[in-house]
Design an enzyme around this catalytic site. Structure first.
Site, PDB file in Angstrom:
ATOM      1  N   LYS A  38      -0.459 -16.759  -3.679  1.00 46.44           N
ATOM      2  CA  LYS A  38      -0.769 -16.808  -5.024  1.00 46.44           C
ATOM      3  C   LYS A  38      -0.108 -15.504  -5.845  1.00 46.44           C
ATOM      4  O   LYS A  38       0.075 -14.555  -5.292  1.00 46.44           O
ATOM      5  CB  LYS A  38      -2.324 -16.381  -5.157  1.00 46.44           C
ATOM      6  CG  LYS A  38      -3.061 -17.589  -4.604  1.00 46.44           C
ATOM      7  CD  LYS A  38      -4.565 -17.582  -4.906  1.00 46.44           C
ATOM      8  CE  LYS A  38      -5.307 -18.691  -4.132  1.00 46.44           C
ATOM      9  NZ  LYS A  38      -6.772 -18.437  -4.066  1.00 46.44           N
ATOM     10  N   THR A  42      -1.167  -9.109  -2.677  1.00 44.33           N
ATOM     11  CA  THR A  42      -2.112  -8.385  -1.932  1.00 44.33           C
ATOM     12  C   THR A  42      -3.061  -7.780  -2.833  1.00 44.33           C
ATOM     13  O   THR A  42      -4.217  -7.565  -2.973  1.00 44.33           O
ATOM     14  CB  THR A  42      -1.552  -7.181  -0.813  1.00 44.33           C
ATOM     15  OG1 THR A  42      -0.925  -7.972  -0.065  1.00 44.33           O
ATOM     16  CG2 THR A  42      -2.685  -6.303  -0.272  1.00 44.33           C
ATOM     17  N   GLY A 177      -7.033   7.432   6.267  1.00 47.06           N
ATOM     18  CA  GLY A 177      -6.251   7.671   4.758  1.00 47.06           C
ATOM     19  C   GLY A 177      -7.158   6.672   3.753  1.00 47.06           C
ATOM     20  O   GLY A 177      -8.373   6.672   3.954  1.00 47.06           O
ATOM     21  N   VAL A 178      -6.090   6.373   2.940  1.00 48.12           N
ATOM     22  CA  VAL A 178      -6.855   5.707   1.500  1.00 48.12           C
ATOM     23  C   VAL A 178      -7.781   4.442   1.922  1.00 48.12           C
ATOM     24  O   VAL A 178      -8.987   4.536   1.554  1.00 48.12           O
ATOM     25  CB  VAL A 178      -5.882   5.390   0.530  1.00 48.12           C
ATOM     26  CG1 VAL A 178      -6.334   4.419  -0.483  1.00 48.12           C
ATOM     27  CG2 VAL A 178      -5.160   6.453   0.248  1.00 48.12           C
ATOM     28  N   GLY A 262      -2.441   1.876   8.144  1.00 45.50           N
ATOM     29  CA  GLY A 262      -1.163   1.783   7.049  1.00 45.50           C
ATOM     30  C   GLY A 262      -0.755   0.571   6.944  1.00 45.50           C
ATOM     31  O   GLY A 262      -1.250  -0.356   7.831  1.00 45.50           O
ATOM     32  N   HIS A 435     -16.610  17.312 -25.686  1.00 46.76           N
ATOM     33  CA  HIS A 435     -18.068  17.683 -24.842  1.00 46.76           C
ATOM     34  C   HIS A 435     -19.378  17.056 -25.142  1.00 46.76           C
ATOM     35  O   HIS A 435     -19.520  16.526 -26.111  1.00 46.76           O
ATOM     36  CB  HIS A 435     -18.214  18.991 -25.396  1.00 46.76           C
ATOM     37  CG  HIS A 435     -19.673  19.746 -24.683  1.00 46.76           C
ATOM     38  ND1 HIS A 435     -19.628  20.307 -23.386  1.00 46.76           N
ATOM     39  CD2 HIS A 435     -21.024  19.832 -25.117  1.00 46.76           C
ATOM     40  CE1 HIS A 435     -20.837  20.768 -22.990  1.00 46.76           C
ATOM     41  NE2 HIS A 435     -21.397  20.251 -23.985  1.00 46.76           N
TER      42      HIS A 435
END
Length: 457
Positions: A38, A42, A177-178, A262, A435
């Site tokens: 599609k 990913t 990792g991520v 990974g 702020h």
């Protein structure tokens, strides 16, 4: 075999491929976009978007648990795995429909099927041949595993983890990792017991050490356990659990094992090498302009060595489309691409780490400053701790911006501008940050490096 001619043929409809298609169509090119699954790839269907939907659901669960601390009476009854899945799939379906409509509106021809690059630079899909003046390779990446570690059963990749119909009671994550820390964050918020196994000495090992250590402390407070600095040896599973053994003999058991070591380039079996496209460790070799060794053939995204990020793919796809159209497009150094890990707390960075800065300019040539989010009003309100770290060349420009804390990913663009424009903290210090916002924390770091800290000593 029917032949179809286009200005540009793009093999792969993920982030890099569809970005190239959209930009090329804007520039008046006739484009064919070939995708075996599609469009969106990913990122849209099995990566960025669905995982961030999960992370938002996890954030909601945590907010309900802590509601009493802000005076709101609420009770978390359960996490409905089917309901979370329906929410996630609804987000993906809506974005997919929008992308399909955009591609159609731009007059791009989409081709469903697996394409193969031929020696004459055409791309064959089934019984059809697609010929373009230029070809862009954008075939993306796949989840890696380790030698001897067979995926299946209770041993999952991130794609399998997304499809789970239950919240595991316990899970081991191989890789810090991520992907690993994001799933760890989700599952812990959903109520699972989580253990991360990382062979390197720190979580998110590619980040500045201040962020890695800060995330480790935050995960300990959340009850996420981890093993660092020891390699995986083997995994064994039965009908009820997975047992992981490390090289030092230590073992961990859980309902599932997520393999998050990974992603590899999806280039095998697509005819690239036979057509003359150079590969190194599976990645396509390109020059600075993203040209391959074959004239008229370009490559973008995860198959090009470097950061595997959707927005890097977007950038490269757009750049290649513009270069094909004859435009001059500057290259963007990898260090200037922002990076965000969406666990809780978030990790966001751009530029180089302090360690890399010292290696490049010497310890006496680098100055850094860390501002603790405990001093930031908005961070206190939303209940997050963390830090903002800015690294500069002594008496020179900002080299890196590194942040840890909930929602800091929304601040990284300012850091990117500072690094990419080689701004000095003195240039930024006079600018006002609204702020109360978390962006003030970044402003405080710039003020401190400019020699005039306000809310810091």
């Amino acid at each position: 075999m029917a032949t179809h001619e286009f200005d540009i043929v793009i093999l792969g409809g993920g982030s890099g491929g569809y970005a190239a298609a959209l930009r090329a169509s804007e520039l008046g090119k006739k484009v064919a976009l070939i995708e075996k699954d599609k469009v969106g790839g990913t990122c849209l269907h099995r990566g960025c978007i669905p995982t961030k939907a999960l992370l938002h659901a996890a954030e909601v669960a945590d907010h309900v648990r802590s509601a009493a601390s802000v005076g709101v009476t609420a009770t978390l009854e359960a996490v409905d795995a089917a309901g979370v899945r329906a929410y996630r799939e609804g987000i993906v379906a809506k974005k997919f429909k929008g992308l399909e409509g955009l591609i159609k509106a731009r007059g791009i021809t989409t081709v469903s099927g697996e394409g193969r690059l031929e020696a004459d630079r055409s791309v064959v899909v089934g019984d059809d041949r697609y010929v373009g003046g230029d070809v862009i390779l954008a075939t993306g990446s796949y989840s890696r595993s380790l030698p001897g570690l067979e995926i299946g059963g209770r041993i999952l990749t991130s794609e399998h983890a997304l499809a789970l119909d239950e919240v595991p009671s316990s899970v081991i994550i191989l890789g810090g990792g991520v992907i690993g820390v994001e799933f760890a964050s989700v599952w812990k918020s959903f109520g699972a017991e989580v253990t991360i196994v990382e062979a390197l000495p720190h979580l998110v090992p590619n980040e500045d050490i201040a962020l890695s250590m800060g995330l480790e402390r935050a995960f300990r407070r959340r009850g996420i356990t981890y093993s660092l600095g020891t390699r995986f040896q083997k995994a064994e599973q039965d009908d009820s659990q997975v047992t992981v053994t490390l090289e030092d003999g230590k073992t961990f058991s859980a309902d599932y094992l997520l393999v998050a070591v990974g992603r590899g380039p999806a280039t095998a079996g697509l005819g690239f090498e036979e057509a003359g496209v150079g590969l190194e460790r599976g990645f396509v070799t390109v020059d600075e302009q993203l040209r391959t060794a074959v004239p008229g053939v370009w490559a973008v995204g995860d198959i090009v060595p470097g950061l595997q990020l959707a927005h890097r793919g977007f950038l490269q796809g757009i750049a290649v489309a513009e270069r094909i159209a004859g435009m001059e497009v500057p290259t963007l150094p990898e260090s200037q691409i922002p990076r965000v890990t969406y666990c809780s707390p978030e990790v966001a960075s751009v530029g180089i780490t302090e360690e890399a800065a010292v290696a490049a300019h010497g310890a006496d040539g680098v100055v850094s400053y860390e501002y603790n989010l405990a001093g930031n009003g908005k961070s206190e309100i939303i209940g997050t701790g963390g830090t903002v770290k800015v690294v500069r060349r002594k008496d020179g420009p900002v080299l890196g911006v590194h942040m840890l804390g909930d929602r800091v990913g929304e601040l990284i663009t300012e850091g990117q501008l500072a690094v990419a424009w080689e701004a000095h903290p003195e240039d930024i210090a006079p600018l006002i940050h609204a702020h109360p916002t978390q962006s003030e924390a970044l402003g405080e770091a710039f003020l401190a490096l400019a020699g005039k800290p306000l809310h810091a000593l």
